[in-house]
Design an enzyme around this catalytic site. Structure first.
Site, short mmCIF file in Angstrom:
data_model
loop_
_atom_site.label_atom_id
_atom_site.label_comp_id
_atom_site.label_asym_id
_atom_site.label_seq_id
_atom_site.Cartn_x
_atom_site.Cartn_y
_atom_site.Cartn_z
N TYR A 43 -5.53 7.63 -1.63
CA TYR A 43 -6.89 7.81 -0.71
C TYR A 43 -7.71 6.45 -0.93
O TYR A 43 -8.79 6.41 0.04
CB TYR A 43 -7.74 9.01 -1.23
CG TYR A 43 -8.45 8.70 -2.29
CD1 TYR A 43 -7.93 8.99 -3.83
CD2 TYR A 43 -9.87 8.54 -2.29
CE1 TYR A 43 -8.78 8.54 -4.78
CE2 TYR A 43 -10.77 8.20 -3.36
CZ TYR A 43 -10.04 8.45 -4.76
OH TYR A 43 -11.00 8.11 -5.84
N LYS A 44 -7.24 5.44 -1.56
CA LYS A 44 -8.05 4.23 -1.71
C LYS A 44 -7.19 3.02 -1.58
O LYS A 44 -7.08 2.49 -0.83
CB LYS A 44 -9.09 4.32 -3.07
CG LYS A 44 -10.20 3.45 -2.90
CD LYS A 44 -11.27 3.97 -3.89
CE LYS A 44 -10.92 4.18 -5.29
NZ LYS A 44 -12.01 4.21 -6.16
N GLY A 90 -21.79 13.75 -9.02
CA GLY A 90 -22.78 13.05 -8.52
C GLY A 90 -23.31 13.51 -7.18
O GLY A 90 -22.36 14.10 -6.36
N ASP A 92 -23.85 12.11 -4.56
CA ASP A 92 -23.38 11.12 -3.54
C ASP A 92 -22.26 11.82 -2.55
O ASP A 92 -22.23 11.45 -1.44
CB ASP A 92 -22.64 9.91 -4.26
CG ASP A 92 -21.65 10.19 -5.20
OD1 ASP A 92 -21.91 10.84 -6.09
OD2 ASP A 92 -20.41 9.56 -4.96
N ASP A 204 14.16 -17.96 16.60
CA ASP A 204 14.40 -17.24 15.52
C ASP A 204 15.90 -17.14 15.13
O ASP A 204 16.57 -16.49 15.22
CB ASP A 204 13.62 -15.96 15.74
CG ASP A 204 13.96 -14.94 14.35
OD1 ASP A 204 14.16 -15.59 13.28
OD2 ASP A 204 13.87 -13.70 14.53
C1 SPV Z 1 11.88 -10.24 11.94
O1 SPV Z 1 10.59 -9.74 11.97
O2 SPV Z 1 11.90 -11.36 11.98
C2 SPV Z 1 12.81 -9.25 11.70
C3 SPV Z 1 12.72 -7.78 12.25
O3 SPV Z 1 13.66 -9.80 11.36
S1 SPV Z 1 13.17 -7.62 13.95
O4 SPV Z 1 12.75 -8.98 14.84
O5 SPV Z 1 13.33 -6.89 14.68
O6 SPV Z 1 14.59 -8.67 13.87
MG MG Z 2 13.68 -11.95 11.07
#
Ligand code: SPV
Ligand code: MG
Length: 433
Positions: A43-44, A90, A92, A204
């Protein structure tokens, strides 16, 4: 002697709590219910003092006769067991998120003629301010590293969001939403290879080198305290990966996820549109086991990512690989899919339930984003990663601002529609003034 109950839901104990205990003492024999770490985290936030530490402090406070564990935010089960004459709290909690809990306490006590006694709230203690002070103190690599394992133990589901620089790290660290009975926040950060590459204008494909990845990690480490899971892509050569593991442990990263691909890695969300090759089970298992041998601490996690569903290799292959990776020493399994429906992931989870030896399960619902955390918990998932949402939300806003300037040959419209005020950006970062 009358029986008096009070619950301590805080992990920071101050003189305001002593005032409540003193009032309770006047009424009779005092039992303090100590909220478990699991409840505080739900909860926190992650508790600063653990249950055992808090218990030790509270049972040594003058006037406390007994301590018990309160395993829910709701007092009802504990009250029904103890049947106290009084509950002390309390004032509060008469408004705000605890109001509902208060109402339930009054109702439950009425069952045996018990009474709620409320004392003045100690105004000069601001827990938010104390929280802020503690946050400023920061954390150490050892503290931060172990937090992920702790959170997996404590929570139904650990919620992770992508961060790709200091600013997004701060968003992951500080964003909170207050709901009726709890505060929602993120538990940690995912340093995505997709986002870390994209912000640098690069594909990537493991092109952003380890030194640069480490710089991003450091930027985030500097301004945050929450645990970090690194997207380690394929992990590279085994001989290189064992070095990376030691580096990541040293700086305080909690886990690395490596995917079972070899050759030129492309982003999983391309699926079979591009050529991607899955590693052999044997080689990937060797990578996992060598890395496990190399790691220095017990806390660090090596998480194996199964790409079988991404590469259309089938459910049986995914399950066979998950089992083999666990045998090789993987601390958790990430199962990935690019389907727009969660069916294949849920099917995997279903089979996974039957594994004789299981480790925590991680998912990344990017394409099947309609699935709720509740449904994931139901399916047995332990960690959910929102893998790219801060970058994907920032980019359209930036593009619109740029286009607006070109369309209007001035910045007024962009300023009004898409930009935060200068005064806000100047003071966005604490200590900036
Ligand atoms: C990333 O965020 O780089 C990942 C997840 O590897 S995905 O993009 O879905 O491959
Ligand atoms: Mg990745």
């Amino acid at each position: 002697m009358k029986k008096v109950y009070l619950a301590m839901g805080t992990d920071i104990i101050h003189h305001g709590h002593i005032n409540v205990i003193e009032k309770a003492r006047e009424l009779g024999e005092v039992t303090v219910g100590i909220l478990t770490d699991e409840v505080i985290v739900s909860y926190k936030r992650y508790p600063i003092l653990s249950y055992d530490e808090r218990k030790k402090i509270i049972e040594n406070i003058k006037g406390v006769d007994n301590v018990v564990k309160q395993e829910e935010l709701d007092y009802t089960p504990t009250l029904k067991e103890l049947k106290p004459d009084y509950v002390v709290h309390g004032k509060d909690w008469r408004s705000g998120p605890q109001q509902k809990i208060r109402d339930k306490v009054i109702k439950t006590l009425a069952g045996w003629g018990g009474e709620l006694v409320e004392v003045e709230y100690t105004e000069d203690v601001s827990l938010d301010k104390l929280d802020e002070k503690i946050e400023k103190l920061g954390t150490t690599p050892d503290e931060r590293r172990k937090r992920l394992r702790d959170l997996i133990e404590m929570k139904d589901i650990v919620r992770i969001i992508e961060a790709h620089n200091g600013l997004t790290g701060l968003i992951a660290e500080k964003t909170k939403v207050t709901k009726e009975d709890k505060i929602e926040s993120f538990d940690g950060m995912w340093i995505s290879s997709l986002c870390d590459s994209t912000v640098k204008g690069k594909p990537d494909i493991e092109l952003v080198d380890p030194t640069s990845r480490l710089r991003t990690i450091n930027e985030i480490l500097e301004v945050t305290t929450k645990p970090i899971i690194l997207d380690g892509d394929t992990g590279g050569k085994i001989e290189h990966f064992v070095f990376s593991v030691k580096t990541l442990e040293r700086v305080g990263v909690s886990a690395v996820i490596i995917e079972d691909k070899i050759g030129l890695k492309k982003n999983s969300l391309f699926g079979t549109e591009v050529e991607q090759q899955q590693d052999s089970i044997e080689n990937f298992c060797k990578k996992i086991s060598e890395a496990k041998k190399a790691q220095v601490t017990d806390d660090f996690m090596i998480i194996a990512r199964v790409e079988s569903l991404i590469l259309d290799a089938g459910m049986d292959d995914a399950l066979e690989r998950a089992e083999a990776y666990i045998d090789a020493g993987a601390d958790a399994i990430m199962i990935h899919s690019k389907d727009e429906e969660p069916d294949d992931i849920l099917e995997f989870c279903d089979h996974y339930e039957d594994f004789e030896y299981k480790v925590p399960l991680v998912v990344v619902p990017t394409t099947y984003c309609q699935i709720t955390e509740e449904e994931l918990v139901e399916a047995g998932v332990d960690v959910v990663i929102y893998a790219n949402h801060l970058l994907r939300s920032a980019y359209p806003a930036m593009k619109k601002a740029a286009e607006s300037i070109l369309e209007n040959n001035r910045a007024k419209e962009a300023d009004e529609e898409y930009c935060m005020p200068i005064s806000d950006i100047l003071t966005l970062i604490p200590g900036g003034k």
